[in-house]
Scaffold this motif. Structure first.
Motif, PDB file in Angstrom:
ATOM      1  N   GLU A 265       0.828  -1.211   0.000  1.00 23.72           N
ATOM      2  CA  GLU A 265       0.000   0.000   0.000  1.00 23.72           C
ATOM      3  C   GLU A 265       0.865   1.265   0.000  1.00 23.72           C
ATOM      4  O   GLU A 265       0.525   2.261  -0.656  1.00 23.72           O
ATOM      5  N   LEU A 266       1.998   1.205   0.716  1.00 19.87           N
ATOM      6  CA  LEU A 266       2.914   2.363   0.723  1.00 19.87           C
ATOM      7  C   LEU A 266       3.489   2.610  -0.661  1.00 19.87           C
ATOM      8  O   LEU A 266       3.635   3.765  -1.098  1.00 19.87           O
ATOM      9  N   GLU A 267       3.850   1.542  -1.368  1.00 19.77           N
ATOM     10  CA  GLU A 267       4.372   1.689  -2.735  1.00 19.77           C
ATOM     11  C   GLU A 267       3.309   2.290  -3.650  1.00 19.77           C
ATOM     12  O   GLU A 267       3.609   3.147  -4.497  1.00 19.77           O
ATOM     13  N   LEU A 268       2.070   1.838  -3.478  1.00 23.23           N
ATOM     14  CA  LEU A 268       0.970   2.381  -4.291  1.00 23.23           C
ATOM     15  C   LEU A 268       0.752   3.860  -3.985  1.00 23.23           C
ATOM     16  O   LEU A 268       0.558   4.675  -4.907  1.00 23.23           O
ATOM     17  N   ILE A 269       0.797   4.227  -2.693  1.00 18.96           N
ATOM     18  CA  ILE A 269       0.639   5.635  -2.301  1.00 18.96           C
ATOM     19  C   ILE A 269       1.757   6.480  -2.899  1.00 18.96           C
ATOM     20  O   ILE A 269       1.519   7.600  -3.372  1.00 18.96           O
ATOM     21  N   GLN A 270       2.994   5.940  -2.894  1.00 19.77           N
ATOM     22  CA  GLN A 270       4.129   6.679  -3.452  1.00 19.77           C
ATOM     23  C   GLN A 270       3.938   6.918  -4.944  1.00 19.77           C
ATOM     24  O   GLN A 270       4.217   8.004  -5.467  1.00 19.77           O
ATOM     25  N   GLN A 271       3.444   5.887  -5.660  1.00 16.37           N
ATOM     26  CA  GLN A 271       3.194   6.042  -7.094  1.00 16.37           C
ATOM     27  C   GLN A 271       2.133   7.117  -7.351  1.00 16.37           C
ATOM     28  O   GLN A 271       2.274   7.945  -8.260  1.00 16.37           O
ATOM     29  N   ILE A 272       1.069   7.078  -6.536  1.00 20.22           N
ATOM     30  CA  ILE A 272      -0.002   8.073  -6.712  1.00 20.22           C
ATOM     31  C   ILE A 272       0.524   9.472  -6.384  1.00 20.22           C
ATOM     32  O   ILE A 272       0.189  10.448  -7.077  1.00 20.22           O
ATOM     33  N   ASN A 273       1.351   9.591  -5.346  1.00 19.01           N
ATOM     34  CA  ASN A 273       1.938  10.894  -4.993  1.00 19.01           C
ATOM     35  C   ASN A 273       2.797  11.438  -6.131  1.00 19.01           C
ATOM     36  O   ASN A 273       2.788  12.647  -6.400  1.00 19.01           O
TER      37      ASN A 273
ATOM     38  N   ILE B 294       0.508  12.762  -8.660  1.00 22.02           N
ATOM     39  CA  ILE B 294      -0.057  14.036  -8.200  1.00 22.02           C
ATOM     40  C   ILE B 294       0.934  15.175  -8.445  1.00 22.02           C
ATOM     41  O   ILE B 294       0.553  16.261  -8.906  1.00 22.02           O
ATOM     42  N   LYS B 295       2.223  14.940  -8.147  1.00 18.08           N
ATOM     43  CA  LYS B 295       3.253  15.969  -8.369  1.00 18.08           C
ATOM     44  C   LYS B 295       3.366  16.318  -9.841  1.00 18.08           C
ATOM     45  O   LYS B 295       3.504  17.487 -10.207  1.00 18.08           O
ATOM     46  N   ASP B 296       3.294  15.289 -10.708  1.00 17.43           N
ATOM     47  CA  ASP B 296       3.345  15.549 -12.155  1.00 17.43           C
ATOM     48  C   ASP B 296       2.155  16.394 -12.587  1.00 17.43           C
ATOM     49  O   ASP B 296       2.298  17.330 -13.387  1.00 17.43           O
TER      50      ASP B 296
ATOM     51  N   GLN C  50       0.430  18.442 -10.688  1.00 15.61           N
ATOM     52  CA  GLN C  50       0.597  19.798 -10.144  1.00 15.61           C
ATOM     53  C   GLN C  50       1.537  20.624 -11.013  1.00 15.61           C
ATOM     54  O   GLN C  50       1.319  21.826 -11.209  1.00 15.61           O
ATOM     55  N   ASN C  51       2.591  20.001 -11.556  1.00 18.31           N
ATOM     56  CA  ASN C  51       3.502  20.704 -12.466  1.00 18.31           C
ATOM     57  C   ASN C  51       2.786  21.116 -13.747  1.00 18.31           C
ATOM     58  O   ASN C  51       3.016  22.211 -14.276  1.00 18.31           O
ATOM     59  N   VAL C  52       1.910  20.232 -14.240  1.00 14.34           N
ATOM     60  CA  VAL C  52       1.129  20.563 -15.445  1.00 14.34           C
ATOM     61  C   VAL C  52       0.209  21.748 -15.160  1.00 14.34           C
ATOM     62  O   VAL C  52       0.092  22.675 -15.980  1.00 14.34           O
ATOM     63  N   PHE C  53      -0.452  21.731 -13.992  1.00 12.94           N
ATOM     64  CA  PHE C  53      -1.326  22.844 -13.629  1.00 12.94           C
ATOM     65  C   PHE C  53      -0.537  24.150 -13.506  1.00 12.94           C
ATOM     66  O   PHE C  53      -1.024  25.222 -13.869  1.00 12.94           O
ATOM     67  N   PHE C  54       0.698  24.051 -12.972  1.00 15.47           N
ATOM     68  CA  PHE C  54       1.549  25.241 -12.858  1.00 15.47           C
ATOM     69  C   PHE C  54       1.811  25.835 -14.236  1.00 15.47           C
ATOM     70  O   PHE C  54       1.734  27.061 -14.432  1.00 15.47           O
ATOM     71  N   ASP C  55       2.123  24.978 -15.214  1.00 16.73           N
ATOM     72  CA  ASP C  55       2.368  25.466 -16.582  1.00 16.73           C
ATOM     73  C   ASP C  55       1.098  26.054 -17.193  1.00 16.73           C
ATOM     74  O   ASP C  55       1.154  27.045 -17.934  1.00 16.73           O
ATOM     75  N   MET C  56      -0.047  25.437 -16.896  1.00 15.01           N
ATOM     76  CA  MET C  56      -1.316  25.969 -17.417  1.00 15.01           C
ATOM     77  C   MET C  56      -1.606  27.351 -16.851  1.00 15.01           C
ATOM     78  O   MET C  56      -2.057  28.258 -17.569  1.00 15.01           O
ATOM     79  N   GLU C  57      -1.369  27.505 -15.551  1.00 17.72           N
ATOM     80  CA  GLU C  57      -1.677  28.780 -14.899  1.00 17.72           C
ATOM     81  C   GLU C  57      -0.810  29.924 -15.412  1.00 17.72           C
ATOM     82  O   GLU C  57      -1.181  31.089 -15.263  1.00 17.72           O
ATOM     83  N   ALA C  58       0.329  29.586 -15.993  1.00 16.62           N
ATOM     84  CA  ALA C  58       1.202  30.629 -16.541  1.00 16.62           C
ATOM     85  C   ALA C  58       0.540  31.387 -17.683  1.00 16.62           C
ATOM     86  O   ALA C  58       0.977  32.488 -18.037  1.00 16.62           O
ATOM     87  N   TYR C  59      -0.512  30.805 -18.267  1.00 11.83           N
ATOM     88  CA  TYR C  59      -1.218  31.460 -19.375  1.00 11.83           C
ATOM     89  C   TYR C  59      -2.575  32.012 -18.955  1.00 11.83           C
ATOM     90  O   TYR C  59      -3.376  32.400 -19.796  1.00 11.83           O
ATOM     91  N   LEU C  60      -2.812  32.027 -17.641  1.00  9.16           N
ATOM     92  CA  LEU C  60      -4.081  32.546 -17.131  1.00  9.16           C
ATOM     93  C   LEU C  60      -3.835  33.779 -16.268  1.00  9.16           C
ATOM     94  O   LEU C  60      -2.842  33.831 -15.533  1.00  9.16           O
ATOM     95  N   PRO C  61      -4.712  34.775 -16.341  1.00  8.46           N
ATOM     96  CA  PRO C  61      -4.564  35.939 -15.459  1.00  8.46           C
ATOM     97  C   PRO C  61      -4.661  35.520 -14.001  1.00  8.46           C
ATOM     98  O   PRO C  61      -5.453  34.642 -13.650  1.00  8.46           O
TER      99      PRO C  61
END
Length: 342
Positions: free
Chosen positions: A77-85, A88-90, A92-103
């Motif tokens: 379960e810990l390995e599965l949680i790590q994979q999901i985390n 999630i980080k990936d 969040q990085n995509v959302f960061f790039d998206m927000e760069a084009y939003l006011p």
């Protein structure tokens, strides 16, 4: 014959006027469509921005839930949680790039300086053009400051020229902080001490500008100008070194296109740094030397200016920030190299 020419001229005028009227109507219609598209764009931006914020909050809640569950989970379960985390980080990085084009709302500093003005650049071309202009601004002002420091140190021994030089320093660092804040709002990932560094440098330059002429000032003047000459030379070397590093890493797809040159050392600068690193550390310890000199001057029996002690503290803060941050990056890089060898 004259009547014929007059009729032809009248026809041309009428035809030109009709053409202008037709063009004017077309421009009005185009402007109307343009305004309509802008309103649609603003609505879409607001909706999309709200959706991204909800997604980010959902991911953060999920991370917190996983953090609480970790203590009571099996290894699988810990390995599965790590994979999901990691996923999630990936995301969040995509959302960061998206927000760069939003006011987005300006930070406190930009609000104080510019007010609630939208500084988001909505195209890659505009972002890159602004970033390149920022880099050229740093390079040109570094050269001007180098020439100014040399002139004040060896040619112009006047208080008024010193004030012009210090005012230029204040303006330069103030402008850098504003431009960097705009770049950060547009997706640049510069952070940590190297952002704070320019705020501290702005404060230091402002205190130097207010320091009245006198015995204490004259005792420190030449040391400060010599330090300014050395610092400008190092920044000039850093600009070309970091520009080369960033160009190579961007070509390989390892760095963000909006990454900036900074007045310090970062992990991506490692290759070929044996030449530059001694200069960086020497500059850091010169800041410490400036702090010690000023602390001694503050204890002088003729010292009455508050600027002496404040400048000593500010140089000490710069030394600690620069030295510890550089040391941390070097240590982290060595640790990563050791892990790679293993």
């Amino acid at each position: 014959m004259g009547g014929t020419w007059a009729k032809v001229s009248s026809l041309r005028l009428v035809s030109g006027a009709l053409g202008l009227a037709s063009s004017y109507q077309l421009y009005q219609e185009t402007h109307k469509i343009y305004k309509q598209k802008l309103e649609e764009l603003n609505t879409l931006q607001a909706t999309f921005s709200s959706s991204i914020q909800k997604q980010k909050r959902g991911l953060e809640d999920l991370q917190r839930s996983f953090q609480r569950c970790k203590h009571n989970c099996s290894l699988e379960e810990l390995e599965l949680i790590q994979q999901i985390n990691n996923q999630i980080k990936d995301r969040q990085n995509v959302f960061f790039d998206m927000e760069a084009y939003l006011p987005k709302k300006n930070g406190l500093y930009l609000n104080l300086v510019l007010g609630n003005v939208n500084v988001t650049l909505l195209s890659n071309q505009a972002k890159f053009a602004y970033k390149d202009e920022y880099e050229k601004f740093k390079l040109y002002l570094t050269i001007i400051l180098l020439l100014g420091a040399v002139a004040c140190r060896f040619v112009l021994h006047y208080r008024v020229t010193d004030e012009v030089f210090n005012f230029l320093l204040v303006w330069y660092y103030c402008t850098l902080t504003i431009r960097e804040s705009i770049l950060i709002s547009n997706g640049s990932r510069i952070k940590g001490w190297w952002v704070s560094h320019h705020y501290v440098s702005t404060f230091l330059s402002g205190v130097m500008l207010t320091w009245p002429d006198g015995l204490m000032y004259q005792m420190f003047r030449n040391q400060f100008l010599a330090f300014s000459i050395f610092q400008s030379c190092v920044q000039f070397l850093q600009y070309y070194y970091q520009s080369g590093c960033l160009y190579r890493l961007r070509a390989l797809g390892e760095r963000n296109q909006l990454d900036l040159t900074v007045e310090g050392f970062q992990s991506w600068m490692w290759r070929g740094l044996t030449f530059l690193l001694p200069f960086l550390f020497f500059g850091h310890f010169w800041q410490l030397y400036n702090a010690i000199t000023l602390f001694e001057l503050s204890r002088h029996k003729d010292c009455k200016e508050w600027q002496v002690f404040v400048l000593a503290l500010t140089f000490l803060v710069l030394f600690l920030g620069n030295f510890l941050t550089t040391l941390k990056v070097v240590h982290t890089k060595f640790q990563k190299n050791k892990l790679k060898k293993l």
